[in-house]
Motif scaffolding. Structure first.
Motif, PDB file in Angstrom:
ATOM      1  N   THR A 203      -3.168  -8.716   0.625  1.00  0.00           N
ATOM      2  CA  THR A 203      -4.194  -8.139  -0.259  1.00  0.00           C
ATOM      3  C   THR A 203      -4.041  -6.632  -0.345  1.00  0.00           C
ATOM      4  OG1 THR A 203      -5.756  -9.918   0.277  1.00  0.00           O
ATOM      5  CG2 THR A 203      -6.681  -7.886  -0.636  1.00  0.00           C
ATOM      6  N   ALA A 204      -3.814  -5.986   0.791  1.00  0.00           N
ATOM      7  CA  ALA A 204      -3.655  -4.529   0.802  1.00  0.00           C
ATOM      8  C   ALA A 204      -2.405  -4.107   0.036  1.00  0.00           C
ATOM      9  CB  ALA A 204      -3.591  -4.015   2.243  1.00  0.00           C
ATOM     10  N   LEU A 205      -1.337  -4.899   0.128  1.00  0.00           N
ATOM     11  CA  LEU A 205      -0.122  -4.587  -0.620  1.00  0.00           C
ATOM     12  C   LEU A 205      -0.391  -4.666  -2.116  1.00  0.00           C
ATOM     13  CD1 LEU A 205       2.924  -3.963  -0.506  1.00  0.00           C
ATOM     14  CD2 LEU A 205       3.336  -6.431  -0.489  1.00  0.00           C
TER      15      LEU A 205
ATOM     16  N   PHE B 229     -10.613  -0.374   0.127  1.00  0.00           N
ATOM     17  CA  PHE B 229      -9.456   0.014   0.924  1.00  0.00           C
ATOM     18  C   PHE B 229      -9.319   1.541   0.871  1.00  0.00           C
ATOM     19  CE2 PHE B 229      -8.831  -4.398   0.426  1.00  0.00           C
ATOM     20  CZ  PHE B 229      -7.932  -4.833   1.389  1.00  0.00           C
ATOM     21  N   PRO B 230      -9.409   2.205   2.029  1.00  0.00           N
ATOM     22  CA  PRO B 230      -9.377   3.675   2.030  1.00  0.00           C
ATOM     23  C   PRO B 230      -7.956   4.231   1.876  1.00  0.00           C
ATOM     24  CG  PRO B 230      -9.704   2.840   4.258  1.00  0.00           C
ATOM     25  CD  PRO B 230      -9.721   1.646   3.354  1.00  0.00           C
TER      26      PRO B 230
ATOM     27  N   ALA C  17       0.559  -0.286   3.994  1.00  0.00           N
ATOM     28  CA  ALA C  17      -0.438  -1.131   3.342  1.00  0.00           C
ATOM     29  C   ALA C  17      -0.533  -2.490   4.021  1.00  0.00           C
ATOM     30  CB  ALA C  17      -0.105  -1.291   1.861  1.00  0.00           C
ATOM     31  N   TRP C  18       0.628  -3.079   4.341  1.00  0.00           N
ATOM     32  CA  TRP C  18       0.594  -4.387   5.004  1.00  0.00           C
ATOM     33  C   TRP C  18      -0.119  -4.287   6.349  1.00  0.00           C
ATOM     34  CZ3 TRP C  18       2.312  -8.898   2.787  1.00  0.00           C
ATOM     35  CH2 TRP C  18       2.211 -10.036   3.597  1.00  0.00           C
TER      36      TRP C  18
ATOM     37  N   GLN D 151      -9.830   8.567  -1.382  1.00  0.00           N
ATOM     38  CA  GLN D 151      -9.917   7.568  -2.441  1.00  0.00           C
ATOM     39  C   GLN D 151     -10.196   6.196  -1.825  1.00  0.00           C
ATOM     40  OE1 GLN D 151      -6.424   5.713  -4.776  1.00  0.00           O
ATOM     41  NE2 GLN D 151      -7.105   7.382  -6.129  1.00  0.00           N
ATOM     42  N   LEU D 152     -11.005   5.423  -2.544  1.00  0.00           N
ATOM     43  CA  LEU D 152     -11.221   4.025  -2.184  1.00  0.00           C
ATOM     44  C   LEU D 152     -10.721   3.151  -3.322  1.00  0.00           C
ATOM     45  CD1 LEU D 152     -14.798   3.964  -0.590  1.00  0.00           C
ATOM     46  CD2 LEU D 152     -12.588   4.286   0.526  1.00  0.00           C
ATOM     47  N   ARG D 153     -10.036   2.075  -2.962  1.00  0.00           N
ATOM     48  CA  ARG D 153      -9.551   1.123  -3.962  1.00  0.00           C
ATOM     49  C   ARG D 153     -10.250  -0.201  -3.727  1.00  0.00           C
ATOM     50  NH1 ARG D 153      -3.054   2.492  -4.691  1.00  0.00           N
ATOM     51  NH2 ARG D 153      -3.356   4.754  -4.966  1.00  0.00           N
TER      52      ARG D 153
END
Length: 365
Positions: free
Chosen positions: A284-286, A338-339, A277-278, A328-330
């Motif tokens: 933000t991704a984390l 975020f894919p 994620a980082w 999935q998208l977040r």
């Protein structure tokens, strides 16, 4: 027209509210003065219904014609003008700080200026009993509903232009500017009128040079120490470049180190999904990985519109997570998608966050 007499066109019908702190202070003085709240409520309705005609403002008074079901009434609100001594002290406070006059020229009333004026014994903003009203209607209330309507619309004028308050206290814009002229240096109005000059470019960052060498010490891993020193130098440069000191978060720091320093990854015992994620998008991704959140109605509507615009398949939506099969998208609070990809029942970050959900969903392939 005399600069000390200003006319303002009728507002017309529409619900408005005082937004500025000084407009709200004006209404608070009205409410604190009234003995009966019923005329205030009626006056608010009259103001919103557009029953107040052209408003005229001059030193010490606001006047307007206010319409009613039975007749029209001439209404006046009186405000005590400042004495010459009070104006002298107030203008001294304006001149004491160039930002005060600059804010007034930008149609803002600095709270600091009002506080300084009060400390100097100058009642800039009205208080209890300072709004003295009169009206041709037969009502006995003080204020009557017509005066209350005029006061409400006056608060809207003050919102847009705090110079109206200074005119009520006795002096127009040009008189205030002239009286606030400093005794030496550059006139504040001249400085304010100057175009904004570009700052010079920052000097290029200095070359860090070779990493320091360390003599081996028992129990000390020199390679790890070298990486930590390099990381500390990079963080220091980021602080110099952004002016922001990073928040202290040991766990997040470990994730960042594991993501950016592969040689340390095995030593830090960090969740590999957090590392991924980082690498996908930093802090933000984390946060997107670990903390689901519920967008408000406006954010959800924007997300729906973007999704529909991309002609994407219908998703299963849970909070900020939009799922289509194994993809999935977040949605992050900043509007990026975020894919993610389902691998053996676990959602893994993949690809690059995008503003366009169609592009982000493609990045999960």
């Amino acid at each position: 027209m005399n600069d000390r007499v200003k006319g303002f066109p009728a507002f017309g019908k529409g619900v408005r509210h005082a937004r500025s702190w000084w407009g709200k202070a004006w209404l608070r003085a009205l409410e604190d003065t009234a003995l009966d709240q019923a005329p205030l409520r009626q006056g608010r309705k009259y103001a919103h219904a557009g029953l107040v005609d052209t408003i005229t403002v001059s030193p010490g008074r606001i006047t307007a014609t206010v319409y009613d079901t039975d007749d029209t009434h001439h209404t006046v609100v009186h405000v005590t003008q400042l004495t010459d001594g009070e104006w002298h002290r107030f203008l001294g406070q304006v001149a004491a700080k160039a930002g005060h006059l600059a804010a007034l020229l930008d149609r803002e009333m600095p709270r600091e200026l009002a506080d300084a004026a009060a400390d100097a014994g100058v009642p800039l903003l009205p208080g209890i009993g300072d709004l003295d009203t009169e009206c041709t209607c037969p009502g006995w209330e003080l204020p009557c509903r017509h005066a209350a309507a005029l006061c409400h619309q006056a608060s809207w004028l003050l919102d847009a232009d705090p110079w109206v308050l200074l005119l009520l206290r006795g002096r127009d814009r040009d008189e205030v500017i002239a009286g606030a002229r400093p005794t030496a240096g550059v006139l504040a109005t001249a400085a304010y009128a100057e175009p904004v000059r570009d700052l010079p470019d920052d000097p290029p960052p200095a070359d860090l040079g070779p990493l320091p060498e360390f003599e081996p010490v028992a129990g000390l891993d020199v390679d790890v120490l070298r990486l930590l020193v390099a990381d500390a130098a990079a963080k220091a440069r980021a602080v110099l470049a952004t002016g922001r000191w990073p928040a202290s978060d040991d766990r997040q720091d470990r994730v960042r180190l594991a993501a950016t320093q592969p040689a340390l990854r095995d030593r830090l015992d960090v969740d590999p999904r957090a590392v991924r994620a980082w690498q996908q998008g930093g802090a933000t991704a984390l946060d997107v990985l670990e903390r689901p959140w519920t967008p408000d109605k406006a954010a959800t509507a924007r997300a729906r519109a973007a999704w529909s615009g991309g002609e994407l398949p219908e998703p299963a939506v849970w909070r900020n997570r939009w799922t289509v099969g194994t993809r999935q998208l977040r949605l992050a609070p900043d509007g990026r998608w975020f894919p993610y990809r389902d691998t053996d029942g676990t959602w893994w970050p993949t690809g690059t966050p995008q503003r366009d959900p169609a592009a982000a969903l493609t990045d999960t392939d």
